[in-house]
Scaffold this motif. Sequence first.
Motif, PDB file in Angstrom:
ATOM      1  N   ASP A 107       4.452 -41.474  19.045  1.00 25.45           N
ATOM      2  CA  ASP A 107       5.735 -41.227  19.716  1.00 25.45           C
ATOM      3  C   ASP A 107       5.538 -40.639  21.119  1.00 25.45           C
ATOM      4  N   GLY A 108       4.575 -41.215  21.858  1.00 24.79           N
ATOM      5  CA  GLY A 108       4.343 -40.783  23.228  1.00 24.79           C
ATOM      6  C   GLY A 108       3.384 -39.614  23.397  1.00 24.79           C
ATOM      7  N   ASN A 109       2.892 -39.060  22.314  1.00 30.66           N
ATOM      8  CA  ASN A 109       1.996 -37.898  22.371  1.00 30.66           C
ATOM      9  C   ASN A 109       0.554 -38.303  22.068  1.00 30.66           C
ATOM     10  N   SER A 110      -0.370 -37.395  22.315  1.00 31.67           N
ATOM     11  CA  SER A 110      -1.788 -37.624  22.052  1.00 31.67           C
ATOM     12  C   SER A 110      -2.066 -37.590  20.556  1.00 31.67           C
ATOM     13  N   ILE A 111      -3.108 -38.311  20.156  1.00 33.21           N
ATOM     14  CA  ILE A 111      -3.552 -38.305  18.755  1.00 33.21           C
ATOM     15  C   ILE A 111      -4.801 -37.448  18.653  1.00 33.21           C
ATOM     16  N   ARG A 112      -4.848 -36.658  17.581  1.00 36.65           N
ATOM     17  CA  ARG A 112      -6.008 -35.823  17.283  1.00 36.65           C
ATOM     18  C   ARG A 112      -6.436 -36.096  15.841  1.00 36.65           C
ATOM     19  N   VAL A 113      -7.675 -35.736  15.518  1.00 34.85           N
ATOM     20  CA  VAL A 113      -8.197 -35.932  14.163  1.00 34.85           C
ATOM     21  C   VAL A 113      -8.332 -34.572  13.489  1.00 34.85           C
ATOM     22  N   PHE A 114      -7.739 -34.454  12.303  1.00 33.46           N
ATOM     23  CA  PHE A 114      -7.836 -33.256  11.465  1.00 33.46           C
ATOM     24  C   PHE A 114      -9.198 -33.303  10.792  1.00 33.46           C
ATOM     25  N   ARG A 115      -9.950 -32.208  10.846  1.00 31.12           N
ATOM     26  CA  ARG A 115     -11.329 -32.170  10.337  1.00 31.12           C
ATOM     27  C   ARG A 115     -11.387 -31.541   8.938  1.00 31.12           C
ATOM     28  N   TYR A 116     -12.289 -32.065   8.139  1.00 27.12           N
ATOM     29  CA  TYR A 116     -12.520 -31.566   6.777  1.00 27.12           C
ATOM     30  C   TYR A 116     -13.961 -31.109   6.634  1.00 27.12           C
ATOM     31  N   GLY A 117     -14.188 -30.225   5.670  1.00 26.92           N
ATOM     32  CA  GLY A 117     -15.531 -29.742   5.384  1.00 26.92           C
ATOM     33  C   GLY A 117     -16.067 -28.772   6.418  1.00 26.92           C
ATOM     34  N   VAL A 118     -15.170 -28.040   7.102  1.00 33.39           N
ATOM     35  CA  VAL A 118     -15.645 -27.058   8.078  1.00 33.39           C
ATOM     36  C   VAL A 118     -16.245 -25.873   7.331  1.00 33.39           C
ATOM     37  N   THR A 119     -17.130 -25.156   7.993  1.00 33.73           N
ATOM     38  CA  THR A 119     -17.871 -24.099   7.306  1.00 33.73           C
ATOM     39  C   THR A 119     -17.348 -22.698   7.580  1.00 33.73           C
ATOM     40  N   HIS A 120     -16.376 -22.560   8.473  1.00 36.43           N
ATOM     41  CA  HIS A 120     -15.821 -21.244   8.781  1.00 36.43           C
ATOM     42  C   HIS A 120     -14.335 -21.230   8.474  1.00 36.43           C
ATOM     43  N   ILE A 121     -13.715 -20.095   8.695  1.00 38.90           N
ATOM     44  CA  ILE A 121     -12.292 -19.942   8.404  1.00 38.90           C
ATOM     45  C   ILE A 121     -11.493 -20.995   9.181  1.00 38.90           C
ATOM     46  N   PRO A 122     -10.818 -21.905   8.487  1.00 38.11           N
ATOM     47  CA  PRO A 122     -10.070 -22.938   9.180  1.00 38.11           C
ATOM     48  C   PRO A 122      -8.772 -22.409   9.793  1.00 38.11           C
ATOM     49  N   LEU A 123      -8.389 -23.041  10.873  1.00 39.45           N
ATOM     50  CA  LEU A 123      -7.093 -22.765  11.484  1.00 39.45           C
ATOM     51  C   LEU A 123      -6.134 -23.873  11.071  1.00 39.45           C
ATOM     52  N   ARG A 124      -5.203 -24.208  11.925  1.00 44.97           N
ATOM     53  CA  ARG A 124      -4.211 -25.233  11.607  1.00 44.97           C
ATOM     54  C   ARG A 124      -4.739 -26.652  11.752  1.00 44.97           C
ATOM     55  N   TYR A 125      -5.936 -26.841  12.236  1.00 46.88           N
ATOM     56  CA  TYR A 125      -6.410 -28.172  12.588  1.00 46.88           C
ATOM     57  C   TYR A 125      -7.610 -28.641  11.788  1.00 46.88           C
TER      58      TYR A 125
END
Length: 181
Positions: A107-125
């Motif tokens: 809808d006109g905005n940038s696309i980002r990829v949500f990451r899985y399997g991170v090793t530290h405290i995750p944020l919103r992404y």
Amino acid sequence: MGQAITLVGEAQGFLQCNCNTSPVTRSELKPGDHIYTERAGYVYFHHGIYVGEDMAIHFLPDPKKKGILSSSAASSSLQGYGRCRKCGHSPDRDGGIVKTCLDCFRDGNSIRVFRYGVTHIPLRYCSRKNSKPPDQVVECAIHLFEQNGFGEYNFIFNNCEHFASFCKTGSGSSSQVDFWV
């Protein structure tokens, strides 16, 4: 597999992680990616699953039900009766699980990829949970799309991020709801 994380500081006693939230190009997307894009000036994010061939499957509120997150204005790829020339999507008419082109998804905005399997405290992404293999993620998204089988949209309990995380991990969750609540 775990994603490399760069520590960026400390807040409230927790290490924050940089989950590489930079926008991605279409050529960087891989089928099975959990993608998201900002809405309302970064107030919230819309989530879905990239299934390849410039298409995403995502979960939308019923546009006939006026509520906290009713459908956005028609995107620039729409013509005539409010249907997209590429995929046929109409934000004024289509709700539930939909399959649209990336232009309608973003809808006109940038696309980002949500990451899985991170090793530290995750944020919103990003999430500590591990993802299923990409082919299983796509298969799950397609199955739910074909069955329109994810229930009724609810901003707090059953939203687009719940849908995308369910496809990725088998368990629906929403980091942005957790963040706001």
